[in-house]
Design a protein around this motif. Sequence first.
Motif, PDB file in Angstrom:
ATOM      1  N   ALA A  24       0.837  -1.205   0.000  1.00 41.53           N
ATOM      2  CA  ALA A  24       0.000   0.000   0.000  1.00 41.53           C
ATOM      3  C   ALA A  24       0.870   1.252   0.000  1.00 41.53           C
ATOM      4  O   ALA A  24       0.578   2.233  -0.692  1.00 41.53           O
ATOM      5  CB  ALA A  24      -0.933  -0.008   1.207  1.00 41.53           C
ATOM      6  N   THR A  25       1.941   1.218   0.757  1.00 46.29           N
ATOM      7  CA  THR A  25       2.833   2.378   0.809  1.00 46.29           C
ATOM      8  C   THR A  25       3.489   2.610  -0.547  1.00 46.29           C
ATOM      9  O   THR A  25       3.637   3.751  -1.001  1.00 46.29           O
ATOM     10  CB  THR A  25       3.907   2.158   1.899  1.00 46.29           C
ATOM     11  N   GLU A  26       3.837   1.517  -1.207  1.00 49.12           N
ATOM     12  CA  GLU A  26       4.447   1.646  -2.531  1.00 49.12           C
ATOM     13  C   GLU A  26       3.444   2.223  -3.538  1.00 49.12           C
ATOM     14  O   GLU A  26       3.771   3.121  -4.327  1.00 49.12           O
ATOM     15  CB  GLU A  26       4.929   0.266  -2.987  1.00 49.12           C
ATOM     16  N   VAL A  27       2.215   1.719  -3.501  1.00 53.40           N
ATOM     17  CA  VAL A  27       1.184   2.255  -4.401  1.00 53.40           C
ATOM     18  C   VAL A  27       0.943   3.732  -4.100  1.00 53.40           C
ATOM     19  O   VAL A  27       0.794   4.554  -5.013  1.00 53.40           O
ATOM     20  CB  VAL A  27      -0.126   1.444  -4.277  1.00 53.40           C
ATOM     21  N   ALA A  28       0.923   4.082  -2.823  1.00 52.90           N
ATOM     22  CA  ALA A  28       0.704   5.485  -2.451  1.00 52.90           C
ATOM     23  C   ALA A  28       1.809   6.367  -3.033  1.00 52.90           C
ATOM     24  O   ALA A  28       1.545   7.455  -3.554  1.00 52.90           O
ATOM     25  CB  ALA A  28       0.643   5.622  -0.931  1.00 52.90           C
ATOM     26  N   ARG A  29       3.046   5.889  -2.974  1.00 51.75           N
ATOM     27  CA  ARG A  29       4.151   6.679  -3.545  1.00 51.75           C
ATOM     28  C   ARG A  29       3.999   6.798  -5.060  1.00 51.75           C
ATOM     29  O   ARG A  29       4.289   7.839  -5.651  1.00 51.75           O
ATOM     30  CB  ARG A  29       5.497   6.029  -3.200  1.00 51.75           C
ATOM     31  N   ASP A  30       3.545   5.711  -5.694  1.00 54.07           N
ATOM     32  CA  ASP A  30       3.308   5.767  -7.146  1.00 54.07           C
ATOM     33  C   ASP A  30       2.242   6.813  -7.482  1.00 54.07           C
ATOM     34  O   ASP A  30       2.373   7.564  -8.451  1.00 54.07           O
ATOM     35  CB  ASP A  30       2.834   4.399  -7.667  1.00 54.07           C
ATOM     36  N   ILE A  31       1.181   6.825  -6.678  1.00 50.25           N
ATOM     37  CA  ILE A  31       0.105   7.795  -6.917  1.00 50.25           C
ATOM     38  C   ILE A  31       0.637   9.217  -6.745  1.00 50.25           C
ATOM     39  O   ILE A  31       0.362  10.107  -7.553  1.00 50.25           O
ATOM     40  CB  ILE A  31      -1.076   7.542  -5.948  1.00 50.25           C
ATOM     41  N   ALA A  32       1.413   9.418  -5.687  1.00 46.65           N
ATOM     42  CA  ALA A  32       1.935  10.758  -5.402  1.00 46.65           C
ATOM     43  C   ALA A  32       2.768  11.283  -6.575  1.00 46.65           C
ATOM     44  O   ALA A  32       2.763  12.479  -6.879  1.00 46.65           O
ATOM     45  CB  ALA A  32       2.772  10.724  -4.127  1.00 46.65           C
ATOM     46  N   ARG A  33       3.455  10.388  -7.269  1.00 44.73           N
ATOM     47  CA  ARG A  33       4.245  10.792  -8.437  1.00 44.73           C
ATOM     48  C   ARG A  33       3.355  10.941  -9.669  1.00 44.73           C
ATOM     49  O   ARG A  33       3.461  11.907 -10.421  1.00 44.73           O
ATOM     50  CB  ARG A  33       5.363   9.764  -8.695  1.00 44.73           C
TER      51      ARG A  33
END
Lengths: 381, 381
Positions: A24-33
Motif C-alpha cells: 500500500a505504501t508503494e502504491v501510495a508513492r506511485d500515486i503521489a508521483r
Amino acid sequence: MIEPQQPGRLAATYRLRCPTYEEATEVARDIAREQTLEVPPGVVDGQLEERLLGQVDHVGDHPEGGFDARISYALEVTGTELLQVVNVAYGNVSLMNGVRLVDLVLPAEVLDALPGPRHGLDGLRQMVGAEAGRPLVSVAIKPVGRSSRELAELASTFARAGVDAIKDDHGLVDQGAAPFLERVTTVGAAVAAANSETGGHTIYFPNVTGPVDRLEERLDHVVAVGCGGVMVCPSLMGLDVMRVIASGPRPLAIMAHPTHSQVAPGRREGIAPDVLYGTLYRLAGADVVVYVNAGGRFAWPVEQCEAINTRLRAPLGGHRTSAPAPAGGVNDADAGSWLERYGPDTMLLIGGSLLAQTDLFGATSRLMEAARAATPCGARS
Amino acid sequence: MIEPQQPGRLAATYRLRCPTYEEATEVARDIAREQTLEVPPGVVDGQLEERLLGQVDHVGDHPEGGFDARISYALEVTGTELLQVVNVAYGNVSLMNGVRLVDLVLPAEVLDALPGPRHGLDGLRQMVGAEAGRPLVSVAIKPVGRSSRELAELASTFARAGVDAIKDDHGLVDQGAAPFLERVTTVGAAVAAANSETGGHTIYFPNVTGPVDRLEERLDHVVAVGCGGVMVCPSLMGLDVMRVIASGPRPLAIMAHPTHSQVAPGRREGIAPDVLYGTLYRLAGADVVVYVNAGGRFAWPVEQCEAINTRLRAPLGGHRTSAPAPAGGVNDADAGSWLERYGPDTMLLIGGSLLAQTDLFGATSRLMEAARAATPCGARS
C-alpha cells in the motif's frame, strides 16, 4: 470523515486494495508521483521534486480491508481551478484498479476560488416562501414522449398543490415530443399561472443538459420565461459547466442530477459518492444535489445517504449548505419517515410513485403536509 | 465485439454480475425502464410504453461469468445529441453496482450527427509530412514546475529531432511556472523555429483543458500562435466540449487524453475502455486517442489495448479513423516492438522515459528511425 485543512495543500485520501502495508505504501508513492510530476525520479532536480511531488502523509489499514493512504498536493500543482483540482485528486489514478478516492480536503485558496451554492438551502426556502426550518419537496415531470402541454398539465397540478420545486426528468432534453424551448415556455407559463392563482412560489427547474454550445441560449430562455432555477447533469455535461452557471450573471438556483456520475457505495474504484456530491458538486455551485436514496431502485445503504447529507451540510469554507435531495424510487407514502430520518434540512424528491397516483393533487398536498409536520417546532414558532 | 447496426435504434450491451439467467433478465428489464421512461408500469399508456421503453433484445451468459444483456433504445428517446446518447446508454444505470457497458452500436442517424475526427490518422500524416503508412511518434513536455522557457527548450529539441507531435503534459494547465498563454506562445514559437530550421512539420498540442468559459480565448490563442492542434481531457472537461471543438470553425487536430475517465479492464462497473475511447471519444472528434499501454505503469492487458485500437480503426459510419496513442510508462527503447505488435496505424506516445535520457536529441531521433522502420514496404514504395 472530514478532516481539518492543511494550509495551502490539498489532501486526498485513497482506499487501496493492497494485501500488505508495504505494498500500500508503494502504491501510495506511485500515486503521489503519477498525480504530480509524472516523470521518473532523477528527471528533474531534487529541489523541484521536494517542492512539487505529492507527499504521502499517512498510510493506515482500514477496518473493512485494504489501506487508506492520505496524500497531499502543493497548491503550485493544483492551482485553484476546479478541473485541475479534480485532475490532481483523481486523474490518471482513476485508470488504476483498486484505487478509490474516499476523502478530499481542500485548502482555503481553492475553497475561496470556487462559487459554491449561490442560494443554498436557506436561500431556496426564501425563494419558495417556506417557513424557516421546513423540509422542501420536489417532484419530477416525465416521461419522455409526453408533449409539452401534457407535461405542463402535470406541473400545473403540482404547483397548485404547493410543491416547492418541479424538475424536468433528466431524460427530457430536446426530443421532438417536447423540445426544450417549447417545453420551458409551456411548463414555465403553467407554473407561473398556478403560482399566481395560489399565491405560491413553486420553482420550475428545466433540464439544460445538452450541447455545450447551446447552453447560453438555453439559459437566456429560462430567464426570459421567468424560471427561478435550472437542472444540470454535471457528470454528463462537465462539472465546470455547473461552475460557470453558478458563477455567471443569472441568479438561477441549480439542481444537480447524478446521471452518468458512475459512483456507488462499496466499489473498489471511483469516487466515494459523498465526496463527489457532497464536496465537488456543492463547491461547483449546486444548490440542490439529487442522489439515489436507500430503499429505492438502487439499493444504496442509508449510511451512504447520510454521509452525503453530512457533507452537503458541513462547514466548507464560507460556502452555503446545499439541499440534499434523496430520490430514485422513493415512495410518496414514506415521505414522513424519510424526513424523520434525514432531518428537516432536506429536499425530498418524489418521482414516479407520485405519478402513479390517481389523485395527483391530493397525493402532492399530503406530501406538503408531511413536510410541514417535519418542520422543527422551534423553527416554526 | 462490434455488431451490425439496427436501423434507427441504439443498442447497448451490459455485462451483468448476476448469479442466474432469470435474475439477469430481470435486471435487464429494470435497466430498459430506468434508462427510458423511468416511471412504474401503468403510469403511461400502453402505446407509449410500446414505443419508448427500452427493449431487451438478448440475454446470454458470458464465458468469464455473469451475463451480457443487449438492450436497444428508440431514436425518439436517444435523439442524436452526444450527451443524451451517453445518458441513455449509461446514465442512472452507472449508479447501479454490477452493471458494465461493454458494447455500443449506434444508428446511422446518430453517427451522421456527430463530427468524428476532422483529420483522422491519414490527415495527421499529411499535416506532419509523414510518408503514407508510417506510424507516428509523439512526446510530452513536462513536468509542472518547469518554466515556459524550459518547456520550450525541450520542445525545440524534440522538433529538431523530427518528432511528429509534441503534447503538453495533462498536468500543465495554467500554473504560475508556465501559465497557459505564455507557455503556448513560447513553446509554439520554439516549435515553429525548429520546423523552419529543419523543414519539418512537428505539431504542438497545447492542453486547453481548464475553465469552460475560457476555452474560446484559449483556442483563439492557439490558432494565433500557429499551433496545428490541441490536447483536451474530455472526461474532465466534458465529452461535448470536445465535440464543440471538433465541429467548430478552427481546423485544429484534437488529441484526447484519458485522465479522470475512470475506466479500466476487469471492473464490474463503468464503461469498457474500448467503448469509451474507441467509439465515444472518436465520434466526439478525437484525431488521436491517448490511452494507457500494457507494460507500463497501469498494468492493462495488451488485449485491452488491441480492442481500443480495433475500434479506433474500424468502420464507423462515414467517419475517419483515429490514431491510437498507447502511453503511460512506455519505454523509448521498446518503441519498435510495440509498433510491431500494434501495426503502423498507431501514434506512439513516449513521455517520462525519454525525458530521462541524457541525449534527448539522439534518443528522439532513434524513435523516429524505429517509426520509419515499422512503415510497411508497400506503403513506402
